[in-house]
Design a protein around this motif. Structure first.
Motif, PDB file in Angstrom:
ATOM      1  N   ALA A 252      33.552  21.081  26.182  1.00 43.55           N
ATOM      2  CA  ALA A 252      32.401  21.329  25.538  1.00 43.55           C
ATOM      3  C   ALA A 252      31.224  21.572  26.490  1.00 43.55           C
ATOM      4  O   ALA A 252      30.346  22.531  26.253  1.00 43.55           O
ATOM      5  CB  ALA A 252      32.031  20.165  24.552  1.00 43.55           C
ATOM      6  N   LYS A 255      31.763  24.864  28.055  1.00 42.76           N
ATOM      7  CA  LYS A 255      31.514  25.937  27.100  1.00 42.76           C
ATOM      8  C   LYS A 255      30.048  26.242  26.758  1.00 42.76           C
ATOM      9  O   LYS A 255      29.432  27.476  26.886  1.00 42.76           O
ATOM     10  CB  LYS A 255      32.154  25.452  25.568  1.00 42.76           C
ATOM     11  CG  LYS A 255      32.041  26.710  24.727  1.00 42.76           C
ATOM     12  CD  LYS A 255      33.126  26.351  23.717  1.00 42.76           C
ATOM     13  CE  LYS A 255      33.632  27.497  22.858  1.00 42.76           C
ATOM     14  NZ  LYS A 255      34.389  27.628  21.758  1.00 42.76           N
ATOM     15  N   LYS A 256      29.328  25.162  26.879  1.00 38.00           N
ATOM     16  CA  LYS A 256      27.809  25.152  27.043  1.00 38.00           C
ATOM     17  C   LYS A 256      27.196  25.940  28.258  1.00 38.00           C
ATOM     18  O   LYS A 256      26.238  26.897  28.273  1.00 38.00           O
ATOM     19  CB  LYS A 256      27.145  23.885  26.821  1.00 38.00           C
ATOM     20  CG  LYS A 256      25.594  23.801  26.816  1.00 38.00           C
ATOM     21  CD  LYS A 256      25.031  22.735  26.399  1.00 38.00           C
ATOM     22  CE  LYS A 256      23.619  22.201  26.709  1.00 38.00           C
ATOM     23  NZ  LYS A 256      22.737  23.520  26.745  1.00 38.00           N
ATOM     24  N   GLN A 257      27.880  25.425  29.485  1.00 39.77           N
ATOM     25  CA  GLN A 257      27.500  26.306  30.606  1.00 39.77           C
ATOM     26  C   GLN A 257      27.655  27.687  30.448  1.00 39.77           C
ATOM     27  O   GLN A 257      27.095  28.593  30.695  1.00 39.77           O
ATOM     28  CB  GLN A 257      28.316  25.712  31.689  1.00 39.77           C
ATOM     29  CG  GLN A 257      27.819  26.498  33.092  1.00 39.77           C
ATOM     30  CD  GLN A 257      28.729  25.958  34.150  1.00 39.77           C
ATOM     31  OE1 GLN A 257      29.802  25.705  34.122  1.00 39.77           O
ATOM     32  NE2 GLN A 257      28.346  26.256  35.513  1.00 39.77           N
ATOM     33  N   GLY A 259      27.825  29.574  27.622  1.00 43.07           N
ATOM     34  CA  GLY A 259      26.989  30.103  26.561  1.00 43.07           C
ATOM     35  C   GLY A 259      25.469  30.239  27.277  1.00 43.07           C
ATOM     36  O   GLY A 259      24.869  31.530  27.216  1.00 43.07           O
ATOM     37  N   ASP A 260      24.981  29.302  28.066  1.00 42.07           N
ATOM     38  CA  ASP A 260      23.732  29.392  28.333  1.00 42.07           C
ATOM     39  C   ASP A 260      23.660  30.418  29.631  1.00 42.07           C
ATOM     40  O   ASP A 260      22.698  31.047  29.793  1.00 42.07           O
ATOM     41  CB  ASP A 260      23.400  27.840  29.301  1.00 42.07           C
ATOM     42  CG  ASP A 260      23.085  26.852  27.917  1.00 42.07           C
ATOM     43  OD1 ASP A 260      22.598  27.364  26.999  1.00 42.07           O
ATOM     44  OD2 ASP A 260      22.854  25.787  28.428  1.00 42.07           O
TER      45      ASP A 260
END
Ligand code: FMN
Length: 313
Positions: A252, A255-257, A259-260
């Motif tokens: 997670a 995945k955020k890395q 996305g950002d």
């Protein structure tokens, strides 16, 4: 490792485990991620003071602030001209930064030949003038440097004292000489000699790849804290182990890395960058080389995320 806050001028860091600057890697998304995993302070990669003053678009991209709260913001400048260094420190582009760090350790020939980075280890009066001039911007100034240019020119203690006298609020010492680049043992004694001489906080840097390495570096140098560089590229979750932060769902977080990074830096940069980062993160995993081959063929975010979904952390 004994955790404590570090005072930098009137500011206080979350703890004494820092993410060291890494050119090409420590962008605002990565810094923010490392902070959330337990790093007490993070730094931008080195940014050219002249590039900033001359309005370089590339330079300004390096200065984006984290998308969410990531503690104090520290920017690292490099340059050898006190005038441009101060002008950069006072520029609007740095208004969101709390701390100005000065690079006096970069070993790269192009930088060294320009009298910048580790070349300043050979000119203590100029290095002092730079710090004195930058300090006029009113923000705390910190300096990151090496033990010397080579083993016959060790300057750690004298350099540390000079930086303190010139107005630095903290120093980070990479315990290697310039000619060693990033290899060879860290000289604990050199860092210890500087720590014993100055009253400002000293952060020891070099060779931390585990909690045991961090404990050893702290014990053998007496430093106030440590800065981690390469280990964070391969395993940013090392900050959890070092700081006692519970390990979150790794997929997670990555995945955020992804996305950002895609939303802040755009498709082209993000694709290349995240392929590279994932290739680091999978090092040592079974089948890593085959996954790496697949990664480097990824053309977009979807393909990178698909590989991430199939990984076992
Ligand atoms: C790819 C790479 C980029 C680096 N970029 C910077 C930089 O921009 N500024 C800096 O002060 N040091 C830079 N360094 C040096 C690191 O901050 C650190 O001092 C060095 O890697 C030793 O720490 P480590 O053993 O934990 O990796 C870089 C190192 C690497 C490997």
């Amino acid at each position: 490792m004994q955790l404590k806050k570090i005072n930098i001028g009137k500011l206080h860091t979350e703890n004494n485990i820092f993410l060291a600057p890494l050119a090409g890697y420590t962008n605002c998304v990565f810094r923010s991620m490392c902070f959330s995993l337990g790093a007490g302070l993070t730094f931008t990669e080195m940014v050219s003071a002249k590039g900033l003053c001359y309005d370089s678009k590339n330079t300004k991209e390096l200065l984006q602030l984290p998308p969410e709260y990531a503690g104090l913001n520290a920017v690292q400048l490099f340059g050898s001209d006190p005038y441009f260094m101060r002008k950069a420190a006072e520029s609007d582009e740095l208004s969101g930064y709390d701390i100005i760090d000065i690079n006096m350790g970069c070993p790269v020939p192009k930088i060294f030949k320009n009298g910048e980075g580790s070349a300043l280890l050979q000119d203590i009066p100029l290095a002092s003038r730079i710090v004195g001039e930058v300090a006029k911007c009113g923000k705390p100034v910190t300096v990151k440097f090496r033990t010397g240019v080579d083993k016959n020119h060790l300057v750690t203690r004298d350099f540390a004292l000079a930086m303190q006298d010139a107005g630095a609020s903290l120093i980070t010492i990479h315990g290697r000489t310039r000619d060693k680049i990033y290899s060879g043992p860290v000289d604990f004694d050199q860092i210890a000699s500087a720590k014993a001489a100055v009253s400002i906080p000293v952060i020891a840097n070099g060779g931390v790849f585990s909690v045991a390495d961090a404990d050893g570096l702290m014990d053998k140098t007496g430093a106030d804290g440590i800065a981690v560089a390469r280990a964070a590229m391969y395993d940013p979750f090392i900050f959890c182990a070092l700081s006692g932060t519970p390990v979150p769902d790794k997929k997670a977080v990555i995945k955020k890395q992804i996305g950002d990074t895609f939303s802040l830096f755009g498709e082209r940069f993000a694709t290349v960058y995240m392929r590279k980062m994932l290739a680091f993160y999978i090092k040592g995993m079974p089948g890593a080389s085959a996954i790496k081959m697949k990664l480097f063929r990824c053309a977009d975010r979807g393909e990178i995320e698909e590989i991430l979904n199939g990984l076992n952390f």
